[in-house]
Design a protein around this motif. Structure first.
Motif, PDB file in Angstrom:
ATOM      1  N   ASP A   1       0.878  -1.151   0.084  1.00 52.48           N
ATOM      2  CA  ASP A   1       0.023  -0.173  -0.157  1.00 52.48           C
ATOM      3  C   ASP A   1       0.971   1.508   0.044  1.00 52.48           C
ATOM      4  O   ASP A   1       0.367   2.334  -0.133  1.00 52.48           O
ATOM      5  CB  ASP A   1      -0.819  -0.086   1.182  1.00 52.48           C
ATOM      6  CG  ASP A   1      -1.863  -1.393   1.221  1.00 52.48           C
ATOM      7  OD1 ASP A   1      -2.209  -1.534   0.068  1.00 52.48           O
ATOM      8  OD2 ASP A   1      -2.268  -1.435   2.164  1.00 52.48           O
ATOM      9  N   ARG A   2       2.061   1.159   0.123  1.00 50.57           N
ATOM     10  CA  ARG A   2       2.903   2.379   0.213  1.00 50.57           C
ATOM     11  C   ARG A   2       4.180   2.304  -0.746  1.00 50.57           C
ATOM     12  O   ARG A   2       5.152   3.047  -0.578  1.00 50.57           O
ATOM     13  CB  ARG A   2       3.542   2.271   1.895  1.00 50.57           C
ATOM     14  CG  ARG A   2       2.741   2.667   2.932  1.00 50.57           C
ATOM     15  CD  ARG A   2       3.368   2.549   4.224  1.00 50.57           C
ATOM     16  NE  ARG A   2       4.362   3.310   4.442  1.00 50.57           N
ATOM     17  CZ  ARG A   2       5.535   2.932   5.194  1.00 50.57           C
ATOM     18  NH1 ARG A   2       5.564   1.549   5.677  1.00 50.57           N
ATOM     19  NH2 ARG A   2       6.755   3.618   5.338  1.00 50.57           N
ATOM     20  N   ILE A   3       3.617   1.716  -1.727  1.00 52.63           N
ATOM     21  CA  ILE A   3       4.737   1.715  -3.098  1.00 52.63           C
ATOM     22  C   ILE A   3       4.435   3.165  -3.479  1.00 52.63           C
ATOM     23  O   ILE A   3       3.273   3.563  -4.004  1.00 52.63           O
ATOM     24  CB  ILE A   3       4.436   0.536  -3.870  1.00 52.63           C
ATOM     25  CG1 ILE A   3       4.758  -0.860  -3.270  1.00 52.63           C
ATOM     26  CG2 ILE A   3       5.275   0.829  -5.375  1.00 52.63           C
ATOM     27  CD1 ILE A   3       4.399  -2.043  -4.152  1.00 52.63           C
ATOM     28  N   SER A   4       5.236   3.896  -4.160  1.00 56.88           N
ATOM     29  CA  SER A   4       5.190   5.078  -4.726  1.00 56.88           C
ATOM     30  C   SER A   4       6.005   4.982  -5.862  1.00 56.88           C
ATOM     31  O   SER A   4       7.363   4.503  -5.903  1.00 56.88           O
ATOM     32  CB  SER A   4       5.458   6.297  -3.801  1.00 56.88           C
ATOM     33  OG  SER A   4       6.858   6.498  -3.372  1.00 56.88           O
ATOM     34  N   ALA A   5       5.741   5.945  -7.052  1.00 60.33           N
ATOM     35  CA  ALA A   5       6.622   6.036  -8.004  1.00 60.33           C
ATOM     36  C   ALA A   5       6.530   7.309  -8.849  1.00 60.33           C
ATOM     37  O   ALA A   5       5.747   8.011  -8.688  1.00 60.33           O
ATOM     38  CB  ALA A   5       5.981   4.789  -9.074  1.00 60.33           C
ATOM     39  N   ARG A   6       7.355   7.545  -9.549  1.00 57.10           N
ATOM     40  CA  ARG A   6       7.719   8.735 -10.506  1.00 57.10           C
ATOM     41  C   ARG A   6       8.099   8.359 -11.562  1.00 57.10           C
ATOM     42  O   ARG A   6       9.196   7.578 -11.677  1.00 57.10           O
ATOM     43  CB  ARG A   6       7.996   9.966  -9.618  1.00 57.10           C
ATOM     44  CG  ARG A   6       9.485   9.856  -9.324  1.00 57.10           C
ATOM     45  CD  ARG A   6       9.813  11.061  -8.421  1.00 57.10           C
ATOM     46  NE  ARG A   6      10.763  10.431  -7.354  1.00 57.10           N
ATOM     47  CZ  ARG A   6      12.179  10.580  -7.741  1.00 57.10           C
ATOM     48  NH1 ARG A   6      12.421  11.079  -8.830  1.00 57.10           N
ATOM     49  NH2 ARG A   6      13.052   9.955  -6.989  1.00 57.10           N
ATOM     50  N   ILE A   7       8.164   9.110 -12.683  1.00 57.34           N
ATOM     51  CA  ILE A   7       8.763   9.042 -14.042  1.00 57.34           C
ATOM     52  C   ILE A   7       9.529  10.495 -14.361  1.00 57.34           C
ATOM     53  O   ILE A   7       8.854  11.411 -14.110  1.00 57.34           O
ATOM     54  CB  ILE A   7       8.163   8.297 -14.964  1.00 57.34           C
ATOM     55  CG1 ILE A   7       9.175   7.912 -16.287  1.00 57.34           C
ATOM     56  CG2 ILE A   7       7.096   9.070 -15.471  1.00 57.34           C
ATOM     57  CD1 ILE A   7       8.624   6.705 -17.207  1.00 57.34           C
ATOM     58  N   ASP A   8      10.683  10.427 -14.663  1.00 56.06           N
ATOM     59  CA  ASP A   8      11.131  11.631 -15.144  1.00 56.06           C
ATOM     60  C   ASP A   8      12.322  11.473 -16.160  1.00 56.06           C
ATOM     61  O   ASP A   8      13.290  10.619 -16.024  1.00 56.06           O
ATOM     62  CB  ASP A   8      12.047  12.259 -13.738  1.00 56.06           C
ATOM     63  CG  ASP A   8      12.757  13.674 -14.339  1.00 56.06           C
ATOM     64  OD1 ASP A   8      12.184  14.476 -15.012  1.00 56.06           O
ATOM     65  OD2 ASP A   8      13.835  13.935 -13.608  1.00 56.06           O
ATOM     66  N   GLN A   9      12.149  11.885 -17.582  1.00 60.33           N
ATOM     67  CA  GLN A   9      12.867  11.804 -18.327  1.00 60.33           C
ATOM     68  C   GLN A   9      13.105  10.431 -18.527  1.00 60.33           C
ATOM     69  O   GLN A   9      14.385   9.946 -18.938  1.00 60.33           O
ATOM     70  CB  GLN A   9      14.264  12.708 -18.363  1.00 60.33           C
ATOM     71  CG  GLN A   9      14.193  13.982 -18.118  1.00 60.33           C
ATOM     72  CD  GLN A   9      13.714  14.601 -19.773  1.00 60.33           C
ATOM     73  OE1 GLN A   9      13.415  14.032 -20.916  1.00 60.33           O
ATOM     74  NE2 GLN A   9      13.929  15.842 -20.138  1.00 60.33           N
TER      75      GLN A   9
END
Lengths: 125, 154
Positions: A96-104
């Protein structure tokens, strides 16, 4: 680099549409309270990312934006496929605490261990 | 068209030999699209980063596309010299910490060059970098564009 076309043998049903994926290159490092995973997905923006946890597996899918170029290809090395990679998830990770982002084109996924699994001191009564 | 895979920066014969292995390996990885490539891939002395690159052409311009995930705009260098476009730069590691559990990605310098088949107008070259994809648009020089020639029979 990788072609993974799976998913079908598991459920036993006939494949309706075979999708070909490329496996992104991935680095995994230990982090403060878990792991951090970085996957190379050039051509993918945040709308193309789909991260799911199913049956204890972490499934990372990245759909590329179509390349907008005019004319014919004189030379081509990019595969222009969607990316997919599956990892067996460490049971201590809090799904429940998996976080993600995408950059370039780099997808960063933070995997944190569940609070109750962190070592803790027990005081005697 | 001539695609130059790399330009050797080291000078020794040994360094050159290692470079050739690296380039060959990059090509083979792409050629076979093997499911095992990431499994066996570890950045070592025989491998180096060879970013995938495309070249497109229409009647007015060339477009060069390169997959360069995870760079900063200021870490990409572009040069155009005698009709040769060179893309180079450096990818820095996000965080240099403990040894990772898995390392498949490359860091460090890269360089690729493309010889364009006809003249381009160096003043009108435009580059964009988005979602880890570098796109360079090179308009053809006026004299290199196809022309219709009227033939009058008389």
């Amino acid at each position: 680099m990788n072609i993974v076309s799976q998913e079908h043998q598991k459920s036993g049903q006939q494949p309706t549409e075979q999708v070909t994926y490329a496996a992104p290159y991935v680095d995994i490092e230990p982090a403060e309270s878990g792991y951090v995973l970085r996957a190379e997905m050039p051509g993918v923006n945040r709308n193309g990312i789909q991260i799911t946890v199913e049956d204890g597996n972490l499934v990372l899918v990245g759909q590329q934006q179509p390349l907008s170029v005019s004319g014919e290809a004189l030379h081509r090395e990019t595969r222009q496929l969607s990316y997919r990679r599956v990892y067996e998830l460490d049971p201590s990770i809090d799904a429940d605490r998996i976080s993600a982002r995408i950059d370039q084109g780099i997808l960063t996924v933070n995997l944190q261990k569940a609070e109750n699994l962190k070592p803790r001191r027990i005081t005697l009564e | 068209m001539n695609i130059i895979r790399y330009q050797n920066q080291g000078s020794s014969d040994l360094a050159k030999a290692f470079d050739r292995f690296a380039v060959l390996r990059g090509e083979l990885d792409r050629l076979f699209d093997s499911s095992f490539a990431p499994v066996f891939r570890t950045p070592d002395s025989f491998s180096r980063w060879v970013p995938a690159l495309d070249v497109y052409q229409d009647k007015d311009q060339f477009t060069v596309v390169a997959e360069l995930p995870g760079l900063k705009k200021e870490d990409i260098e572009l040069s155009l010299h005698d009709g040769v476009l060179t893309i180079s730069g450096e990818r820095k590691q996000e965080k240099k910490g403990e040894e990772g559990y898995r390392s498949e990605r490359f860091f460090g310098r890269f360089q690729r060059s493309v010889t364009l088949p006809t003249g381009v107008d160096g003043n009108k070259v435009k580059a964009t970098y988005q979602d880890g994809i570098l796109k360079v648009v090179l308009p053809k020089a006026e004299e290199a564009k196809p022309k219709q020639i009227e033939v009058s029979v008389g």
